[in-house]
Design an enzyme around this catalytic site. Structure first.
Site, PDB file in Angstrom:
ATOM      1  CE1 TYR A  56      -1.337   6.377  -1.182  1.00  0.00           C
ATOM      2  CE2 TYR A  56      -0.869   6.212  -3.520  1.00  0.00           C
ATOM      3  CZ  TYR A  56      -1.232   5.620  -2.337  1.00  0.00           C
ATOM      4  OH  TYR A  56      -1.483   4.262  -2.298  1.00  0.00           O
ATOM      5  CG  HIS A 130      -6.941   4.098   0.083  1.00  0.00           C
ATOM      6  ND1 HIS A 130      -6.332   5.274  -0.265  1.00  0.00           N
ATOM      7  CD2 HIS A 130      -5.927   3.238   0.347  1.00  0.00           C
ATOM      8  CE1 HIS A 130      -5.012   5.138  -0.206  1.00  0.00           C
ATOM      9  NE2 HIS A 130      -4.749   3.909   0.165  1.00  0.00           N
ATOM     10  CB  SER A 210       4.186  -2.269   0.835  1.00  0.00           C
ATOM     11  OG  SER A 210       5.218  -1.943   1.721  1.00  0.00           O
ATOM     12  N   PRO A 211       5.680  -3.888  -2.206  1.00  0.00           N
ATOM     13  CG  PRO A 211       6.165  -3.800  -4.497  1.00  0.00           C
ATOM     14  CD  PRO A 211       5.480  -3.037  -3.391  1.00  0.00           C
ATOM     15  N   GLY A 213       8.667  -4.239   0.928  1.00  0.00           N
ATOM     16  CA  GLY A 213       8.638  -4.083   2.377  1.00  0.00           C
ATOM     17  C   GLY A 213       8.364  -2.684   2.869  1.00  0.00           C
ATOM     18  N   GLY A 215       9.576   1.485   3.626  1.00  0.00           N
ATOM     19  CA  GLY A 215      10.304   2.109   4.729  1.00  0.00           C
ATOM     20  C   GLY A 215      11.638   1.470   5.031  1.00  0.00           C
TER      21      GLY A 215
END
Length: 292
Positions: A56, A130, A210-211, A213, A215
Site C-alpha cells: 500500500y 496477498h 472493497s465492501p 465497491g 473507486g
C-alpha cells in the site's frame, strides 16, 4: 460497535474495521498528520482491527508506506492501545507503480522482516498471503507463512484472493484464521463461488475488502434508488447500508472499508449498529448495481 470473532483461536474484533490502503496509494492525503487523524477517527469510532500491506504505497521505492503510517498513528493514539490489532500482507510488488505477484518463500520471508521493521513490532498479529502466485506452488507459499509462524514472527495466518480449493489446500498445512476477498453488491463472486459459506462453517473470519465497491463505483451509491429509502429509515448513509448488507452475508464476515477523510471513517463505523430487515436484504439482493 458490534464485535465478531476474527477466526479460530483469535479474539473478537469490530465488525466494521479499517482498511488502510487509500491513505497510501495514488490520491492519498498530502499531509501525514491528516492521514493520522483519519486512523484516529476510525479507532475513536470503535474499530479494533487495521488492515494494511507492504504494497500500500506508490511504487517499490515507497514500500511500507502504509505500515509506517499505521505505526505512527498507533504511537500517537491516546486511547486504549491493547485492543487494537494490525493485519498486514505480503506476496505482491509495485514495480513502476504496477501490481505484480511474488509469493516465493524467500520473498515472503524478506517482506515479513521489512514489515516488522515498518510496524515497529517484534511479532505481526495477522500475516496474510496477498495473492497466490501462479509461478509458485501454492503449498510453498503457505509453507513460508508456516515457517514464519514457527519462528515467532507472526501470530496468525490469513489468505487473500483465494478460492475454496486453495483454502482447503492451505488448511492441510496451517490453521487459516482469515480469508480476505472482495465482496460488495457490484462484485458478489465470493458468495457465488461459495467462499463466504466455506469460511463460515469452520469459523474462519472473512475480511471483505472493497465492501462499497471501490473507486468510481462507490460514488454511485448515494443516488441508488433501492438504497436511498433504506438509508432514510435507518438514519444512515447509503454507504453504511451497503456495509450492513455485506455484514449480513454471514456471521464470519468483517468489513474493512478504507477512508481518506475523518468523515468517511466515522460514516463507515455507523454500519456497525445497522440491522437490516429480511425484506431490506432481499431488496438489495435483487437490485441492479451496474458497473457501467
Amino acid at each position: 460497535m458490534q464485535l465478531r470473532a476474527l477466526g479460530p483461536g483469535a479474539p473478537a474484533v469490530s465488525a466494521v474495521s479499517f482498511g488502510g490502503m487509500p491513505l497510501s496509494i495514488q490520491g492519498r492525503p498530502d499531509d501525514e498528520a491528516a492521514a493520522v487523524r483519519v486512523v484516529h477517527a476510525a479507532l475513536e469510532a470503535g474499530m479494533t482491527l487495521i488492515d494494511t500491506a507492504d504494497v500500500y504505497c506508490l511504487d517499490d521505492a515507497d514500500l511500507g508506506h502504509n505500515e509506517r503510517l499505521i505505526a505512527t498513528a498507533l504511537r500517537s493514539w491516546t486511547g486504549r492501545k491493547g485492543g487494537v490489532m494490525v493485519a498486514t500482507k505480503a506476496g505482491l510488488t509495485r514495480p513502476g507503480g504496477g501490481w505484480e505477484r511474488d509469493a516465493r518463500p524467500g520473498s515472503l520471508k524478506r517482506a515479513c522482516d521489512r514489515s516488522l521493521a515498518a510496524l515497529g513490532v517484534e511479532r505481526i498479529d495477522l500475516y496474510q498471503l496477498h495473492a497466490p502466485d501462479p509461478r509458485v506452488p501454492f503449498a510453498e507459499s503457505v509453507g513460508a507463512l508456516a515457517d514464519l509462524q514457527r519462528s515467532g514472527k507472526i501470530r496468525w495466518i490469513g489468505l487473500s484472493n483465494v478460492s475454496v480449493r486453495e483454502i482447503d489446500e492451505a488448511r492441510t498445512q496451517v490453521t487459516v484464521v482469515t480469508v480476505q476477498n472482495r465482496l460488495n453488491p457490484f462484485f458478489r463472486e465470493a458468495i457465488d463461488a461459495g467462499v463466504v459459506a466455506h469460511c463460515a462453517e469452520p469459523g474462519i473470519g472473512f475480511l471483505a475488502y472493497s465492501p462499497v465497491g471501490g473507486g468510481r463505483l462507490n460514488r454511485k451509491l448515494p443516488a441508488h434508488p433501492t438504497l436511498q429509502p433504506i438509508a432514510a429509515r435507518h438514519g444512515v448513509s447509503p454507504h453504511a447500508v451497503v456495509l450492513a448488507w455485506v455484514l449480513a452475508q454471514a456471521p464470519a464476515v468483517i468489513v474493512i472499508p478504507g477512508a481518506r477523510t475523518v468523515e468517511h471513517a466515522r460514516d463507515s463505523a455507523t454500519a456497525g449498529g445497522v440491522v437490516l430487515s429480511a425484506d431490506e436484504l432481499v431488496a438489495i439482493d435483487r437490485a441492479e448495481f451496474s458497473r457501467a
